[in-house]
Design an enzyme around this catalytic site. Structure first.
Site, PDB file in Angstrom:
ATOM      1  N   VAL A 184      45.782  44.815  31.710  1.00  0.00           N
ATOM      2  CA  VAL A 184      44.880  45.894  32.144  1.00  0.00           C
ATOM      3  C   VAL A 184      45.584  47.253  32.149  1.00  0.00           C
ATOM      4  O   VAL A 184      45.073  48.234  31.612  1.00  0.00           O
ATOM      5  CB  VAL A 184      44.302  45.570  33.546  1.00  0.00           C
ATOM      6  CG1 VAL A 184      43.670  46.793  34.184  1.00  0.00           C
ATOM      7  CG2 VAL A 184      43.270  44.466  33.421  1.00  0.00           C
TER       8      VAL A 184
ATOM      9  N   ARG B  59      37.619  42.879  28.381  1.00  0.00           N
ATOM     10  CA  ARG B  59      37.842  41.460  28.095  1.00  0.00           C
ATOM     11  C   ARG B  59      39.043  41.347  27.176  1.00  0.00           C
ATOM     12  O   ARG B  59      39.115  42.063  26.170  1.00  0.00           O
ATOM     13  CB  ARG B  59      36.618  40.859  27.388  1.00  0.00           C
ATOM     14  CG  ARG B  59      35.351  40.898  28.216  1.00  0.00           C
ATOM     15  CD  ARG B  59      34.124  40.781  27.354  1.00  0.00           C
ATOM     16  NE  ARG B  59      34.040  41.891  26.395  1.00  0.00           N
ATOM     17  CZ  ARG B  59      33.156  41.988  25.404  1.00  0.00           C
ATOM     18  NH1 ARG B  59      32.280  41.021  25.219  1.00  0.00           N
ATOM     19  NH2 ARG B  59      33.148  43.012  24.587  1.00  0.00           N
TER      20      ARG B  59
ATOM     21  N   ASP C  42      56.364  49.983  35.457  1.00  0.00           N
ATOM     22  CA  ASP C  42      56.213  48.558  35.778  1.00  0.00           C
ATOM     23  C   ASP C  42      57.522  48.098  36.389  1.00  0.00           C
ATOM     24  O   ASP C  42      58.589  48.621  36.057  1.00  0.00           O
ATOM     25  CB  ASP C  42      55.931  47.757  34.503  1.00  0.00           C
ATOM     26  CG  ASP C  42      55.348  46.386  34.798  1.00  0.00           C
ATOM     27  OD1 ASP C  42      54.157  46.176  34.487  1.00  0.00           O
ATOM     28  OD2 ASP C  42      56.071  45.525  35.345  1.00  0.00           O
TER      29      ASP C  42
ATOM     30  N   CYS D  28      41.268  35.595  35.142  1.00  0.00           N
ATOM     31  CA  CYS D  28      40.244  36.235  35.981  1.00  0.00           C
ATOM     32  C   CYS D  28      39.239  35.264  36.608  1.00  0.00           C
ATOM     33  O   CYS D  28      39.185  35.129  37.825  1.00  0.00           O
ATOM     34  CB  CYS D  28      39.522  37.304  35.174  1.00  0.00           C
ATOM     35  SG  CYS D  28      40.601  38.695  34.803  1.00  0.00           S
TER      36      CYS D  28
ATOM     37  N   LYS E 267      41.337  31.834  25.409  1.00  0.00           N
ATOM     38  CA  LYS E 267      40.214  32.174  24.530  1.00  0.00           C
ATOM     39  C   LYS E 267      40.789  32.789  23.262  1.00  0.00           C
ATOM     40  O   LYS E 267      41.998  33.088  23.211  1.00  0.00           O
ATOM     41  CB  LYS E 267      39.229  33.101  25.231  1.00  0.00           C
ATOM     42  CG  LYS E 267      39.743  34.487  25.508  1.00  0.00           C
ATOM     43  CD  LYS E 267      38.584  35.309  26.040  1.00  0.00           C
ATOM     44  CE  LYS E 267      38.929  36.745  26.205  1.00  0.00           C
ATOM     45  NZ  LYS E 267      37.825  37.571  26.613  1.00  0.00           N
TER      46      LYS E 267
ATOM     47  N   PHE F 177      36.543  46.165  33.550  1.00  0.00           N
ATOM     48  CA  PHE F 177      35.687  45.112  32.984  1.00  0.00           C
ATOM     49  C   PHE F 177      36.106  44.715  31.579  1.00  0.00           C
ATOM     50  O   PHE F 177      35.374  43.996  30.902  1.00  0.00           O
ATOM     51  CB  PHE F 177      34.219  45.558  32.989  1.00  0.00           C
ATOM     52  CG  PHE F 177      33.687  45.782  34.379  1.00  0.00           C
ATOM     53  CD1 PHE F 177      33.310  44.703  35.163  1.00  0.00           C
ATOM     54  CD2 PHE F 177      33.597  47.051  34.919  1.00  0.00           C
ATOM     55  CE1 PHE F 177      32.841  44.880  36.458  1.00  0.00           C
ATOM     56  CE2 PHE F 177      33.134  47.254  36.214  1.00  0.00           C
ATOM     57  CZ  PHE F 177      32.750  46.162  36.982  1.00  0.00           C
TER      58      PHE F 177
ATOM     59  N   LYS G 167      32.875  43.964  41.080  1.00  0.00           N
ATOM     60  CA  LYS G 167      33.792  43.272  40.162  1.00  0.00           C
ATOM     61  C   LYS G 167      33.835  41.777  40.445  1.00  0.00           C
ATOM     62  O   LYS G 167      33.659  40.948  39.550  1.00  0.00           O
ATOM     63  CB  LYS G 167      35.189  43.893  40.272  1.00  0.00           C
ATOM     64  CG  LYS G 167      36.244  43.201  39.456  1.00  0.00           C
ATOM     65  CD  LYS G 167      35.967  43.255  37.958  1.00  0.00           C
ATOM     66  CE  LYS G 167      36.857  42.296  37.205  1.00  0.00           C
ATOM     67  NZ  LYS G 167      36.626  42.281  35.768  1.00  0.00           N
TER      68      LYS G 167
ATOM     69  N   THR H   5      41.590  43.862  40.340  1.00  0.00           N
ATOM     70  CA  THR H   5      40.465  43.217  41.016  1.00  0.00           C
ATOM     71  C   THR H   5      40.911  42.848  42.432  1.00  0.00           C
ATOM     72  O   THR H   5      41.853  42.067  42.602  1.00  0.00           O
ATOM     73  CB  THR H   5      40.060  41.949  40.242  1.00  0.00           C
ATOM     74  OG1 THR H   5      39.731  42.346  38.911  1.00  0.00           O
ATOM     75  CG2 THR H   5      38.881  41.258  40.901  1.00  0.00           C
TER      76      THR H   5
HETATM   77  P1  NAD Z   1      49.384  41.276  34.383  1.00  0.00           P
HETATM   78  O1  NAD Z   1      50.111  40.226  35.140  1.00  0.00           O
HETATM   79  O2  NAD Z   1      49.300  41.212  32.916  1.00  0.00           O
HETATM   80  O3  NAD Z   1      49.980  42.707  34.778  1.00  0.00           O
HETATM   81  C1  NAD Z   1      50.378  43.078  36.058  1.00  0.00           C
HETATM   82  C2  NAD Z   1      51.639  43.947  35.897  1.00  0.00           C
HETATM   83  O4  NAD Z   1      51.959  44.513  37.152  1.00  0.00           O
HETATM   84  C3  NAD Z   1      52.850  43.161  35.449  1.00  0.00           C
HETATM   85  O5  NAD Z   1      53.404  43.751  34.284  1.00  0.00           O
HETATM   86  C4  NAD Z   1      53.809  43.238  36.633  1.00  0.00           C
HETATM   87  O6  NAD Z   1      55.173  43.262  36.248  1.00  0.00           O
HETATM   88  C5  NAD Z   1      53.384  44.554  37.265  1.00  0.00           C
HETATM   89  N1  NAD Z   1      53.756  44.685  38.680  1.00  0.00           N
HETATM   90  C6  NAD Z   1      53.643  43.786  39.672  1.00  0.00           C
HETATM   91  N2  NAD Z   1      54.097  44.305  40.825  1.00  0.00           N
HETATM   92  C7  NAD Z   1      54.477  45.573  40.564  1.00  0.00           C
HETATM   93  C8  NAD Z   1      55.021  46.620  41.349  1.00  0.00           C
HETATM   94  N3  NAD Z   1      55.247  46.462  42.652  1.00  0.00           N
HETATM   95  N4  NAD Z   1      55.294  47.775  40.743  1.00  0.00           N
HETATM   96  C9  NAD Z   1      55.076  47.951  39.416  1.00  0.00           C
HETATM   97  N5  NAD Z   1      54.567  47.001  38.628  1.00  0.00           N
HETATM   98  C10 NAD Z   1      54.279  45.831  39.188  1.00  0.00           C
HETATM   99  O7  NAD Z   1      47.916  41.302  35.018  1.00  0.00           O
HETATM  100  P2  NAD Z   1      46.576  41.849  34.332  1.00  0.00           P
HETATM  101  O8  NAD Z   1      45.962  40.765  33.543  1.00  0.00           O
HETATM  102  O9  NAD Z   1      46.841  43.155  33.704  1.00  0.00           O
HETATM  103  O10 NAD Z   1      45.672  42.050  35.623  1.00  0.00           O
HETATM  104  C11 NAD Z   1      45.915  43.084  36.549  1.00  0.00           C
HETATM  105  C12 NAD Z   1      44.738  43.183  37.500  1.00  0.00           C
HETATM  106  O11 NAD Z   1      43.554  43.510  36.764  1.00  0.00           O
HETATM  107  C13 NAD Z   1      44.418  41.893  38.239  1.00  0.00           C
HETATM  108  O12 NAD Z   1      43.931  42.213  39.513  1.00  0.00           O
HETATM  109  C14 NAD Z   1      43.305  41.294  37.408  1.00  0.00           C
HETATM  110  O13 NAD Z   1      42.458  40.459  38.155  1.00  0.00           O
HETATM  111  C15 NAD Z   1      42.546  42.524  36.962  1.00  0.00           C
HETATM  112  N6  NAD Z   1      41.792  42.382  35.714  1.00  0.00           N
HETATM  113  C16 NAD Z   1      42.329  41.688  34.677  1.00  0.00           C
HETATM  114  C17 NAD Z   1      41.603  41.588  33.495  1.00  0.00           C
HETATM  115  C18 NAD Z   1      42.160  40.814  32.338  1.00  0.00           C
HETATM  116  O14 NAD Z   1      41.381  40.492  31.424  1.00  0.00           O
HETATM  117  N7  NAD Z   1      43.422  40.504  32.293  1.00  0.00           N
HETATM  118  C19 NAD Z   1      40.355  42.213  33.360  1.00  0.00           C
HETATM  119  C20 NAD Z   1      39.863  42.940  34.445  1.00  0.00           C
HETATM  120  C21 NAD Z   1      40.600  43.013  35.620  1.00  0.00           C
END
Ligand code: NAD
Length: 434
Positions: free
Chosen positions: A11, A154, A30, A260, A320, A152, A204, A121
């Site tokens: 995201v 995908r 990050d 998710c 997927k 949102f 969400k 989320t």
């Molecule tokens: P991800 O695990 O790919 O990414 C999260 C990132 O945050 C990681 O790179 C991690 O190293 C970093 N991180 C964690 N703690 C940290 C900190 N203290 N400081 C800096 N960086 C830090 O997760 P994602 O798939 O990108 O999802 C992130 C959020 O978005 C979640 O809440 C998820 O539910 C939501 N979301 C995901 C999707 C999806 O399709 N992946 C879609 C919509 C919403």
């Protein structure tokens, strides 16, 4: 305005690149230093169609930069999008430790007014906790606002989704925050819905849980089809032609996975229960989904009887198509079970093999990764299809048949017409149809 992105996962990275494409100046950070090092060198650490091209473009324009220094990114930014993970805990509720950690860091580095935007989320009422945390730990009189702007996109079409949103939800509690977000998203004015923060947070979780519910519903109907002469593909088509129902997310199969749906439906169940709301509907949908794996493995056993030392080709590891993400992918449990029963597993996926190797390292002859799908099916006693990659839909079935020891396909994604594939000489098992 300078935009800070905290967390450059699926995201965060797409959001960073997307906002830069909209013309904003973005600084992303990050806590995974390796990720930041790669990004600084122009390397994208995930597979997401179109992301590399767009990243190169905005990077060349100087609109995006990266730093491993979280404090520096916070201090430099006027608006901070929090994109860290909110994974499930053992009891299903969302683990908010990453969000809390970020809130404390923001408090320590609050050098001027900042708008803090929840992109991750999060459970309804999270904004209250972020605000409380920042107020507890901040060292200056600087003020801040919180907003919710759930994502949102995908995976697999994330770049397209970011740049062509169905809707942009903006949850705010004052005009200042609203105006900043309206400005950031000014290209999408007709797609914006402004609500209060609780509403945005709930939208969400409600959206993901509803989609999960839809998938579990069609899978439940598939179970009925398997006990009757009804055909799930036609049931889904017949239902989906009603515009009130719609055709999307009515594909029966081995269930939803990914980072998710499984976590969000559990988190919303927990939120509701804590608020005293009976959440049986969502609990049941989750249960139906978990049972998909058992039912699929039953089909495998029905086809092969004993699995021990049978060669089983597995096509599709990501949860997927068009992504390398294997989080909560059905393949994890299925491969785990095949390993437990000492089958000889031959794996192939177009993009997710490196990630899967972290979970299941290669262990010949019990578990071997192959460079092509044709290598993976060689001498196999059965072929399992777990992800609907186009590459599998288009595979040369006669070649597959000649390579396999026994032409048996157990298709968890209903990629083929049963009558046609059987004409080619395959024994074919699929979901909810004969
Ligand atoms: P991800 O695990 O790919 O990414 C999260 C990132 O945050 C990681 O790179 C991690 O190293 C970093 N991180 C964690 N703690 C940290 C900190 N203290 N400081 C800096 N960086 C830090 O997760 P994602 O798939 O990108 O999802 C992130 C959020 O978005 C979640 O809440 C998820 O539910 C939501 N979301 C995901 C999707 C999806 O399709 N992946 C879609 C919509 C919403």
């Amino acid at each position: 305005m300078k935009i800070g992105i905290i967390g450059t996962g699926y995201v965060g990275l797409v959001t960073a690149v997307g906002l830069a494409e909209l013309g904003h100046q973005v600084i992303a950070t990050d806590k995974d230093i390796n990720k930041i090092k790669k990004l600084e060198q122009g390397i994208i650490p995930i597979y997401e169609p179109g992301l590399e091209e767009l990243f190169s473009k905005v990077r060349a324009k100087g609109l995006i930069s990266f730093t491993p220094d979280l404090s520096a990114a916070i201090r430099a930014a006027d608006v901070i999008f929090v994109c860290v993970g909110t994974p499930p805990t053992a009891d299903g509720s969302a683990d908010m430790s990453q969000i809390e950690e970020v809130a404390r860091k923001i408090a320590e580095n609050l050098n001027n007014y900042k708008l803090i935007v929840e992109k991750s989320t999060v459970p309804v009422k999270t904004s209250y906790w972020i605000k409380r945390t920042i107020n507890l730990y901040k060292k200056t009189e600087a003020i801040f606002d919180i907003a919710s702007n759930p994502e949102f996109l995908r995976e697999g079409t994330a770049v397209h989704d970011f740049l062509n949103p169905d809707r942009i939800i903006i949850g705010v509690e004052n005009e200042r925050a609203r105006d900043i977000l309206l400005k950031i998203y000014e290209n999408f004015q007709d797609k914006i819905l402004v609500t209060n923060i609780d509403t945005a947070e709930l939208i969400k979780h409600a959206s993901n849980s509803f989609l999960a519910l839809k998938i579990s519903f069609i899978n439940l109907m598939a179970n009925i089809c398997e006990k009757t002469e009804a055909d799930i593909e036609q049931v889904a088509l017949g239902m989906g032609l009603d515009p009130r129902i719609g055709r999307e997310f009515l594909r029966a199969g081995i269930g939803y996975g990914g980072s998710c749906f499984p976590k969000d439906i559990k988190a919303l169940t927990k939120i509701g229960e804590e608020l005293g709301v009976e959440m049986g509907l969502l609990r049941e949908a989750d249960k139906i989904n978990q049972d998909r794996i058992r039912l699929f493995l039953e089909k495998v056993r029905r086809a092969l009887w004993v699995l021990k030392e049978k060669r089983i080709a597995v096509l599709g590891l990501s949860f997927k198509p068009n992504t390398d993400d294997i989080r909560e992918a059905p393949s994890l449990k299925i491969i785990g079970e095949l390993r437990r029963e000492v089958a000889l597993v031959q794996l192939y996926d177009p993009k997710a093999m490196d990630n899967m190797k972290q979970v299941f390292p290669e262990e010949p002859p019990y578990l071997v990764y192959h460079p092509t799908l044709y290598d993976a099916v060689k001498d196999a006693n059965a072929l399992l299809i777990l992800t609907e990659w186009d590459e599998f839909r288009q595979m040369d079935l006669l070649r597959i048949k000649n390579l396999m020891a026994n032409p048996i396909i157990i298709d968890g994604r209903n990629l083929f017409e049963p009558s046609e594939i059987r004409k080619l000489g395959f024994e074919y098992y699929c979901i909810g149809r004969r």
